[in-house]
Design a protein around this motif. Structure first.
Motif, PDB file in Angstrom:
ATOM      1  N   TYR A  98       0.827  -1.208   0.000  1.00 44.50           N
ATOM      2  CA  TYR A  98       0.000   0.000   0.000  1.00 44.50           C
ATOM      3  C   TYR A  98       0.864   1.262   0.000  1.00 44.50           C
ATOM      4  O   TYR A  98       0.580   2.220  -0.728  1.00 44.50           O
ATOM      5  CB  TYR A  98      -0.924  -0.016   1.207  1.00 44.50           C
ATOM      6  N   VAL A  99       1.936   1.246   0.804  1.00 50.11           N
ATOM      7  CA  VAL A  99       2.845   2.402   0.847  1.00 50.11           C
ATOM      8  C   VAL A  99       3.517   2.591  -0.519  1.00 50.11           C
ATOM      9  O   VAL A  99       3.651   3.721  -1.009  1.00 50.11           O
ATOM     10  CB  VAL A  99       3.895   2.225   1.956  1.00 50.11           C
ATOM     11  N   CYS A 100       3.935   1.495  -1.149  1.00 45.07           N
ATOM     12  CA  CYS A 100       4.551   1.588  -2.484  1.00 45.07           C
ATOM     13  C   CYS A 100       3.575   2.189  -3.491  1.00 45.07           C
ATOM     14  O   CYS A 100       3.954   3.015  -4.325  1.00 45.07           O
ATOM     15  CB  CYS A 100       5.002   0.209  -2.957  1.00 45.07           C
TER      16      CYS A 100
END
Length: 328
Positions: free
Chosen positions: A36-38
């Motif tokens: 999700y962060v990527c």
């Protein structure tokens, strides 16, 4: 079924991968959070570059921008709840919230499918009708096509949610999936699911196969046009302009077609393996697409490198400005 046997569900519980042992919950949550962060960082960088750099304000990048926004919204709709399920053992989602999530899952998936078809149209005109490209693929035309993608694809997901919402639910409240979708929800209803499953399957086929058929036609025409180019260098250059879009399209459509076709021809998977494949084709495109834009698209790559140089060397800014002024 009599109404006395019907229990009215107030909320649902998202199970995720049913065969996953509790000892792996933290690792899976960390992996999903990393994904999700990527997605947020990678797609956020493209939005920032597009906003700050006027050279990216071209029709092709407006198409990519719409795909980026759709990817971000889809990931934000699905990932936080399943991460919460494994990190905090909080898989509960309200009855209404589950249907809202179902609507957005199918809506953003439909938008991405049509945007990819628009991307294929852009490449088709660029290679098969290069002289007419500036007149056909204008900012206004691309804006209208992308707006149509966001507006017209809204109808079917909305109708699916509206039809499924008032059904009586009596087969428990556990959703064997990583998010709420039409199949996982309506399978819990006390009705003949064929009345709701067949129209939903037909909608999925139209949304998946309609744009895919246009994409296949476009790239077949592109291949024919490229093969008629006399010089080898010209053929390679033409193919290289299409390769980023082909990678994106393959990541989006091939796993989905595999899942649908496997169910039709009778190939059976375990529930966990099926969910792994679904999560892969849901997460890989939003994660990998920004890398494709930056590494395979010349304008984006040059813009990104310029911004990195500016951030690492503040003195680079006035030098660049002075050189640009002289060149102008």
């Amino acid at each position: 079924m009599s109404s006395g046997n019907i229990s009215f569900v107030k909320d649902f519980f998202i199970v995720g991968f049913p065969g996953l042992q509790p000892g792996y919950y933290g690792a899976v949550a960390a992996l999903l959070l990393f994904a999700y962060v990527c997605i947020l960082v990678g797609n956020g960088i493209f939005i920032a570059l597009f906003t700050l750099e006027k050279r990216l304000h071209k029709p092709m990048y407006y198409i990519i921008l719409n795909l980026v926004v759709s990817d971000l919204l889809f990931s934000t709709t699905t990932l936080p709840k399943i991460i919460s399920r494994y990190w905090f053992q909080d898989g509960s989602i309200s009855f209404t919230g589950c249907f809202i999530q179902m609507y957005f899952v199918h809506y953003f998936g439909s938008v991405s499918s049509v945007i990819l078809a628009i991307m294929a149209f852009d490449r088709y005109v660029a290679i098969c009708n290069p002289l007419r490209y500036p007149n056909i693929v204008t900012k206004l035309n691309i804006f209208c096509l992308c707006l149509a993608a966001w507006v017209l694809t809204n109808t079917c997901p909305l109708m699916m949610a509206i039809r499924a919402y008032p059904l009586p639910y009596c087969s428990g409240n556990t959703i064997i999936h990583c998010y709420c979708d039409h199949i996982s929800i309506t399978s819990l209803a006390c009705i003949n699911r064929a009345l709701y499953g067949v129209p939903a399957f037909a909608f999925a086929m139209v949304v998946l196969l309609g744009p895919l058929a246009f994409i296949i036609f476009s790239y077949c025409a592109i291949i024919v046009a490229v093969l008629h180019i006399s010089s080898t260098q010209g053929r390679l250059k033409s193919f290289s302009t299409c390769s980023p879009q082909l990678i994106i399209i393959a990541l989006y459509f091939l796993p989905r077609c595999f899942i649908y076709l496997s169910s039709i021809i009778g190939i059976n998977f375990s529930t966990d393996l099926r969910l792994v494949i679904i999560m892969m084709y849901s997460l890989f495109p939003p994660m990998i697409n920004p890398l494709i834009y930056c590494l395979r698209t010349k304008d984006v790559k040059e813009t990104l490198l310029k911004k990195i140089k500016v951030s690492m060397n503040p003195l680079f800014i006035p030098t660049k400005v002075n050189v640009s002024t002289v060149c102008v």
